[in-house]
Design a protein around this motif. Structure first.
Motif, PDB file in Angstrom:
ATOM      1  N   CYS A  55       0.830  -1.206   0.000  1.00 54.30           N
ATOM      2  CA  CYS A  55       0.000   0.000   0.000  1.00 54.30           C
ATOM      3  C   CYS A  55       0.858   1.246   0.000  1.00 54.30           C
ATOM      4  O   CYS A  55       2.061   1.183   0.266  1.00 54.30           O
ATOM      5  N   TYR A  61      -2.089  -3.030   4.342  1.00 50.82           N
ATOM      6  CA  TYR A  61      -2.990  -3.837   3.533  1.00 50.82           C
ATOM      7  C   TYR A  61      -3.714  -4.839   4.429  1.00 50.82           C
ATOM      8  O   TYR A  61      -3.089  -5.604   5.159  1.00 50.82           O
ATOM      9  N   CYS A  66      -6.568  -1.047   1.368  1.00 51.22           N
ATOM     10  CA  CYS A  66      -5.555  -0.263   2.076  1.00 51.22           C
ATOM     11  C   CYS A  66      -6.250   0.602   3.130  1.00 51.22           C
ATOM     12  O   CYS A  66      -7.221   1.302   2.825  1.00 51.22           O
TER      13      CYS A  66
END
Length: 376
Positions: A55, A61, A66
């Motif tokens: 992310c 993540y 995210c």
């Protein structure tokens, strides 16, 4: 925000950023095709026969998306010695290091608000002596839930306690946010904060697609000033246009005979010098030929000179010499056979006519018996 991508540095430093937020499962073929990380700004990073989802900075993540978190940056030193293959994110030794690091931090925190460990950079320092082993330092971001009560002090304390019991991690130390945000140090200066800012150094400017480096020249580099911007080794540089060179702060035209980039091409000067030399040679030949021609015209045959009376001879000189003899006829004269001599000049100044150096001049007699030669 932009994503943190794995990258390779020089022979001693490798930058890698795969997070430990998903279970690594061996795969065949391309582990990131099709994209297993979804469409929520996460990026798939291919490891050795596996993948992880990554992310943007400040996010972790979880559940195929995210989410915002709180970052605690630091650096760990490993006890194990690794080969240079650890710099390759697709190598087996990198996968081994990745699994050991993520498992170490999971055991160190053992908290529900701990979400992810992101490996940012792997720095391999080789000893100066052959007997010295390489030291591996790994810069990481430990990301907790956004509303966590953990602080840098409590996080560092838990990690150091775990390191004392670990057979893999030797030491841990906190680091700056700029160290894990990774601004381009060649073109920017990092402003420290939880979300750092990469500000451009002088002579550089940012583009819309990159917030961690300044990949363009500033507005002072313009065609109006005979300048253009070009990237060299990833760094924008302002150069003078073709047929210009820099003098002080300005780009000025090349002097006569020079051209090209920074006026380094002097072929025109060589042509000018060669042309000047050949021109001087040709001019010298023309002058020499002219002089020889004039002298040739002025020089005369000695016999011809002897037939020409000097120009400055006295006009009343009594002696006369002529090239051609006089011919007398009787026409219009007491002598019936007399004719005017066609070669005799009628001018009173005889010095302007050709006279010879002959001693003997012959005339036609007026006697009717015929011609008689007379000496004068």
């Amino acid at each position: 925000m932009s994503l943190l991508f794995p990258s390779s540095g020089d022979t001693s430093t490798t930058t890698v950023t795969p997070p430990a937020t998903t279970t690594i499962k061996p795969t065949t073929g391309d582990p990131c095709n099709p994209n297993p990380c979804g469409e929520n700004f996460a990026k798939c990073i291919a490891l050795h026969h596996s993948h992880v989802c990554q992310c943007p900075y400040g996010f972790y993540y979880s559940n195929s998306t995210c989410q915002a978190g709180k970052i605690f940056p630091g650096t760990v030193t490993l006890k194990q010695v690794y080969s240079k293959d650890i710099e390759d994110v697709n190598s087996t030794v990198y996968l081994e290091m990745f699994q050991n690091i993520t498992n170490f931090f999971k055991d160190a925190f053992n908290l529900t608000d701990f979400k992810q460990t992101v490996i940012v950079e792997v720095n391999v320092t080789t000893g100066y002596a052959r007997s010295e082993n390489s030291v591996v330092n790994v810069t990481v971001m430990n990301i907790f839930a956004e509303n966590t009560n953990e602080t840098n002090a409590t996080v560092a304390g838990k990690i150091k306690t775990a390191a004392n019991k670990s057979s893999y991690v030797d030491q841990y130390s906190s680091t700056t946010y700029c160290a894990v945000f990774q601004c381009d140090t060649r073109t920017t200066d990092c402003q420290e904060s939880m979300f750092p800012q990469c500000t451009c150094k002088s002579n550089f400017s940012k583009t819309d697609w990159d917030d961690r480096s300044c990949s363009d020249c500033n507005s002072d580099c313009s065609a109006q000033d005979n300048e253009y911007c070009a990237r060299e080794g990833g760094v924008p540089q302002c150069h003078c246009m073709i047929n210009f060179k820099r003098e002080g702060e300005k780009c000025v035209s090349c002097p006569v005979g020079y051209s090209g980039q920074n006026c380094e091409n002097n072929s025109e000067l060589i042509l000018i010098i060669v042309g000047t030399i050949f021109g001087a040679i040709i001019l010298s030949l023309v002058v020499a030929v002219s002089i020889v021609s004039v002298r040739a015209k002025r020089s005369q045959d000695p016999e011809k000179k002897s037939l020409i009376k000097p120009k400055y001879s006295s006009p009343d000189t009594s002696s006369e010499t002529r090239i051609f003899p006089r011919v007398q006829t009787t026409s219009g004269h007491a002598n019936p056979g007399y004719q005017p001599n066609p070669y005799e000049a009628h001018s009173s100044n005889r010095s302007h006519f050709l006279d010879g150096d002959y001693d003997d001049v012959y005339e036609i007699s007026r006697e009717p018996e015929g011609f008689r030669m007379q000496r004068r």
